[in-house]
Design an enzyme around this catalytic site. Structure first.
Site, PDB file in Angstrom:
ATOM      1  N   HIS A  40     -43.196 -27.003 -50.650  1.00 22.57           N
ATOM      2  CA  HIS A  40     -43.536 -28.353 -51.367  1.00 22.57           C
ATOM      3  C   HIS A  40     -42.612 -29.225 -50.375  1.00 22.57           C
ATOM      4  CE1 HIS A  40     -39.496 -28.649 -53.054  1.00 22.57           C
ATOM      5  NE2 HIS A  40     -39.655 -27.415 -53.644  1.00 22.57           N
TER       6      HIS A  40
ATOM      7  N   ASP B 231     -40.355  -9.758 -64.071  1.00 26.64           N
ATOM      8  CA  ASP B 231     -39.172  -8.881 -63.662  1.00 26.64           C
ATOM      9  C   ASP B 231     -38.039  -9.032 -64.682  1.00 26.64           C
ATOM     10  OD1 ASP B 231     -36.688  -7.925 -62.034  1.00 26.64           O
ATOM     11  OD2 ASP B 231     -38.628  -7.222 -60.773  1.00 26.64           O
TER      12      ASP B 231
ATOM     13  N   SER C 126     -38.042 -22.275 -54.523  1.00 27.30           N
ATOM     14  CA  SER C 126     -39.105 -22.868 -54.083  1.00 27.30           C
ATOM     15  C   SER C 126     -39.335 -22.233 -52.489  1.00 27.30           C
ATOM     16  CB  SER C 126     -39.050 -24.337 -53.825  1.00 27.30           C
ATOM     17  OG  SER C 126     -38.996 -24.829 -54.901  1.00 27.30           O
TER      18      SER C 126
END
Length: 248
Positions: free
Chosen positions: A63, A189, A204
């Site tokens: 992003h 997980d 990110s």
């Protein structure tokens, strides 16, 4: 700054167009001042998604870097990719996103940033010595190859290196080319949930792998459930490189 209040010519960029205007300083107390809002610099901790040896390009985040006040993509002329020292993990929980806390002080320069887009930050690698490069390369999967089900993400949560964690791809939006929400994902997980609570700020750009192929990157987290979030297709990220005429 002029002392006598003469009109000044200012050159600026708006919507990718270079424009000029004039502004006249106003006397305030014993100084002439102008009403300019200047964002001096932006910095943060994120994840490098991939490095492409053929072009020497890297991509990170998944992003864009946005202005904290306007929430718009920051237009940049250049920037630096540097190493970060991870200090601690703030776990994510419902209503409160977590984060990887780190510092870039005394960091080593890895590359130069040329472009900040809605799909990530792009640039060229200038120092491979500080980039965590393996001897193996991954093929980029087309979105038609991506399946709902098990996948993995690669991310670094401490200073010991990158590790692999299990996720589940719950939904795929194959026709979405507008934004970076291509896949709806869920962290499964147990080790990752124990360490971070799920997806946190700083993750990110973490690469998503399925069946040995690169399929995308982590981009967003759901505030109400940090184990869930979104990923962007890898073919979109590669296309961003091909569509831009940077000098490698």
């Amino acid at each position: 700054m002029t002392r006598s209040g003469e009109s000044l010519t200012i050159k600026y960029v708006r919507n990718n167009k270079t424009m000029k205007t004039s502004i006249t300083p106003v006397k305030a107390e014993d100084q002439y001042k102008i009403g300019l809002w200047v964002r001096d610099a932006a910095a943060g901790v994120g994840t490098v998604t991939f490095y492409e040896p053929e072009t020497n390009m890297f991509m990170s985040l998944g992003h864009g870097i946005t202005d904290i006040d306007t929430e718009k993509i920051v237009e940049i002329s250049t920037g630096e990719l540097v190493t970060a020292n991870i200090l601690s993990i703030n776990k994510g929980k419902k209503g409160s996103p977590g984060e990887i806390r780190g510092t870039i002080e005394n960091g080593n320069t890895i590359g130069t940033i040329y472009k900040n887009t809605n799909f990530g930050v792009y640039g060229t690698v200038t120092n491979k010595n500080y980039l965590n490069i393996t001897n193996s390369t991954l093929e980029v999967a087309s979105r038609d190859e991506i399946k709902e089900g098990k996948a993995q993400i690669l991310c670094q949560l401490d200073n010991t290196g990158t590790k692999t964690y299990e996720i589940e791809i719950e939904k795929i939006y194959k026709n979405n080319n507008i934004d970076n929400k291509s896949m709806f994902i869920k962290v499964t997980d147990k080790d990752l949930i124990e360490k971070t609570g799920g997806i946190i700020q700083g993750m990110s750009g973490a690469a998503i792998i399925q069946n040995g192929k690169f399929i995308g990157a982590v981009t967003n987290v759901l505030i109400n459930d940090p184990t869930q979030g979104y990923g962007v297709f890898g073919d979109i990220l590669i296309k961003q490189i091909r569509q831009n005429s940077w000098k490698y």
